[in-house]
Design a protein around this motif. Sequence first.
Motif, short mmCIF file in Angstrom:
data_model
loop_
_atom_site.label_atom_id
_atom_site.label_comp_id
_atom_site.label_asym_id
_atom_site.label_seq_id
_atom_site.Cartn_x
_atom_site.Cartn_y
_atom_site.Cartn_z
N HIS A 100 0.92 -1.10 0.05
CA HIS A 100 0.12 0.03 -0.13
C HIS A 100 0.90 1.36 0.08
O HIS A 100 0.49 2.35 -0.68
N ILE A 101 1.77 1.22 0.80
CA ILE A 101 2.85 2.44 0.79
C ILE A 101 3.38 2.64 -0.44
O ILE A 101 3.71 3.64 -1.09
N ARG A 102 4.07 1.50 -0.95
CA ARG A 102 4.72 1.54 -2.50
C ARG A 102 4.09 2.24 -3.26
O ARG A 102 4.47 3.02 -4.16
N LYS A 103 2.96 1.85 -3.41
CA LYS A 103 1.58 2.13 -4.46
C LYS A 103 1.69 3.80 -4.42
O LYS A 103 1.13 4.18 -5.45
N GLN A 104 1.92 4.36 -3.23
CA GLN A 104 1.46 5.70 -3.16
C GLN A 104 2.74 6.34 -3.94
O GLN A 104 2.35 7.76 -4.01
N PHE A 105 3.90 6.06 -3.97
CA PHE A 105 4.92 6.70 -4.83
C PHE A 105 4.68 6.86 -5.87
O PHE A 105 5.13 6.19 -6.75
N LYS A 106 3.96 7.99 -6.60
CA LYS A 106 3.48 8.40 -7.89
C LYS A 106 3.65 9.90 -7.82
O LYS A 106 3.01 10.49 -7.04
N LEU A 107 4.10 10.42 -8.89
CA LEU A 107 3.95 11.68 -9.20
C LEU A 107 2.54 12.48 -8.88
O LEU A 107 1.82 11.70 -9.65
N ASP A 108 2.18 13.62 -8.45
CA ASP A 108 0.98 14.07 -8.30
C ASP A 108 -0.20 13.04 -7.85
O ASP A 108 -1.32 13.27 -7.93
N HIS A 109 0.18 12.18 -7.08
CA HIS A 109 -0.59 11.12 -6.39
C HIS A 109 -1.40 11.89 -5.33
O HIS A 109 -0.64 12.60 -4.18
N GLU A 110 -2.57 11.94 -5.12
CA GLU A 110 -3.39 12.59 -4.11
C GLU A 110 -3.44 12.27 -2.87
O GLU A 110 -3.85 12.61 -1.77
N MET A 111 -2.82 10.63 -2.82
CA MET A 111 -2.92 10.26 -1.35
C MET A 111 -1.40 10.29 -0.84
O MET A 111 -1.10 9.63 0.21
N LEU A 112 -0.52 11.01 -1.49
CA LEU A 112 0.75 11.31 -1.01
C LEU A 112 1.29 12.74 -1.06
O LEU A 112 1.10 13.06 -2.18
N LYS A 113 1.83 13.12 0.06
CA LYS A 113 2.23 14.51 -0.20
C LYS A 113 3.94 14.44 0.59
O LYS A 113 4.17 13.89 1.35
N LEU A 114 4.76 14.82 -0.35
CA LEU A 114 6.11 14.88 -0.03
C LEU A 114 6.40 16.66 0.23
O LEU A 114 6.31 17.36 -0.48
N ASP A 132 12.90 20.36 -9.71
CA ASP A 132 12.53 19.93 -11.14
C ASP A 132 11.63 18.69 -11.49
O ASP A 132 12.29 17.58 -10.88
N ARG A 133 10.85 18.55 -12.39
CA ARG A 133 9.91 17.54 -12.45
C ARG A 133 10.63 16.24 -12.71
O ARG A 133 10.46 15.18 -12.52
N GLU A 134 11.74 16.64 -13.83
CA GLU A 134 12.48 15.43 -14.24
C GLU A 134 13.25 14.67 -13.06
O GLU A 134 13.48 13.58 -12.98
N LYS A 135 13.72 15.70 -12.09
CA LYS A 135 14.41 14.99 -10.99
C LYS A 135 13.38 14.43 -9.98
O LYS A 135 13.76 13.12 -9.23
N GLN A 136 12.25 14.97 -9.68
CA GLN A 136 11.28 14.51 -8.92
C GLN A 136 10.88 12.89 -9.42
O GLN A 136 10.86 12.00 -8.76
N GLU A 137 10.93 12.67 -10.75
CA GLU A 137 10.60 11.20 -11.30
C GLU A 137 11.61 10.54 -10.88
O GLU A 137 11.31 9.45 -10.69
N TYR A 196 13.78 10.79 -8.17
CA TYR A 196 13.63 10.38 -6.72
C TYR A 196 12.45 9.44 -6.56
O TYR A 196 12.62 8.53 -5.70
N ILE A 197 11.30 9.47 -7.14
CA ILE A 197 10.24 8.84 -7.04
C ILE A 197 10.48 7.36 -7.25
O ILE A 197 10.22 6.47 -6.48
N GLY A 198 11.23 7.04 -8.32
CA GLY A 198 11.51 5.64 -8.70
C GLY A 198 12.41 5.35 -7.77
O GLY A 198 12.39 3.90 -7.37
N ASN A 199 13.65 6.02 -7.15
CA ASN A 199 14.44 5.84 -6.31
C ASN A 199 13.78 5.19 -4.94
O ASN A 199 13.99 3.99 -4.40
N PHE A 200 12.75 5.84 -4.46
CA PHE A 200 11.77 5.60 -3.30
C PHE A 200 11.26 4.43 -3.31
O PHE A 200 11.25 3.23 -2.55
N SER A 222 19.37 1.94 -8.31
CA SER A 222 19.62 0.71 -7.35
C SER A 222 20.31 1.09 -5.97
O SER A 222 21.48 1.13 -5.63
N PRO A 223 19.38 1.55 -5.14
CA PRO A 223 19.69 1.94 -3.75
C PRO A 223 20.52 0.99 -2.78
O PRO A 223 20.32 -0.32 -3.26
#
Length: 388
Positions: free
Chosen positions: A8-22, A49-54, A56-60, A193-194
């Motif tokens: 459930h937590i992992r699924k929230q990590f998407k850009l502009d997801h209304e169920m996640l605030k960073l 920057d949005r490209e960086k946000q993407e 980071y989100i992929g990393n998380f 690859s964290p």
Amino acid sequence: MNKKEVAHIRKQFKLDHEMLKLFDILNVYIMKDSSEIYHYECQPFGLVDREKQELYIGNFKKLLTGELDHKLFELRFQEEAVEPANVLLHQALVTGDREEWQDLMLLLVNKMLADAKYEKDMVVTFVRGQYFRPTKTRNEEAEKSEKDELFAHPFILCSVNSTEQQRKNLMFDYVEREFKYNIIVDPIIKLSSPEQGFFYPSVTDNYSDVNRILYCTGKSNYPDPQFIGQVLNAERSATALEVRTIFEDIVKEVAGEQLDAATLAQVYEEIQQVIEDGAEEEEPPKLDYRDVERVLKVSGVENVTAERVELAFETVADDRNYELKAASVLPKFNSKSIKIETKVATISVSPQDLRYVRQVNYQGKRCIMIEVDEDVVIEGFTLSTETL
């Protein structure tokens, strides 16, 4: 914490997801030679920057990907740590001051640098935010959506990533119309690859649990004991590989070193049934010495008694009441997770199909015999069938 809560937590990590605030993100660059903080940068995540946000989100999301007790470990904090990390983390969790949060995270980085020696430059990334969960399950007949009643879960996530130098390349310059030797000295941060990290606080029964932390490692079954003990001040838990080894040693104590494939297959089927029966429970199903006794008896292992199994637990695990996580004991049931390795071939088979494998003596030689329902085709050729 169970796999549904992690998912459930992992699924929230998407850009502009209304169920996640960073809210804020902090990056700390560590030089391998000096093992010191070379640079750090903290800013609101929304200004990145949005490209960086993407990236980071992929990393998380990658950090939180994996199976419990393999790559993800829910840990309890040590009760008598000198400088307890849970106090620092809880203070960082509740503060509304970005500078205070930054300073607390830098204190945690200094704990990482106390005894560790890194072979590469490292980047430690912290992000704080909150995700939302419905307070109750959705009622199909109600007019309100499940999103009308939500509960916010604040969290801190940390990802530790290594760097690598870019390769030297030959490039073509369209403007100058010439080939150039391209040298880029800036290192690449391996966000895909964290190495390791954590998610705090953990979750118990869908509620935040500040007494536990979810530790994440990039290498399955190899958590970093220094990071867990000295940085997080947490109690290390057994990996799935270690639990499986304990189970194997217990079975050997009771049944001896040798088992035929059909018996072993039956053992795995009985454990799989235990897992399926406990699938709806909050806690993952476990096996104590009574459960292991029953599994071995039903599977046809001879001379199994409660006393022998109890003694085996005492001998191997140093605790007669030790409980084994059933999911850690069992290889992946529906995939070819069992490897039979010989000097001429490696055979992959699933636990449920292990019953079709036998070791036989043929003309004085040990052979692996596999029962098949169809002709075997090798490189386009159908093997002829021999009658023994």
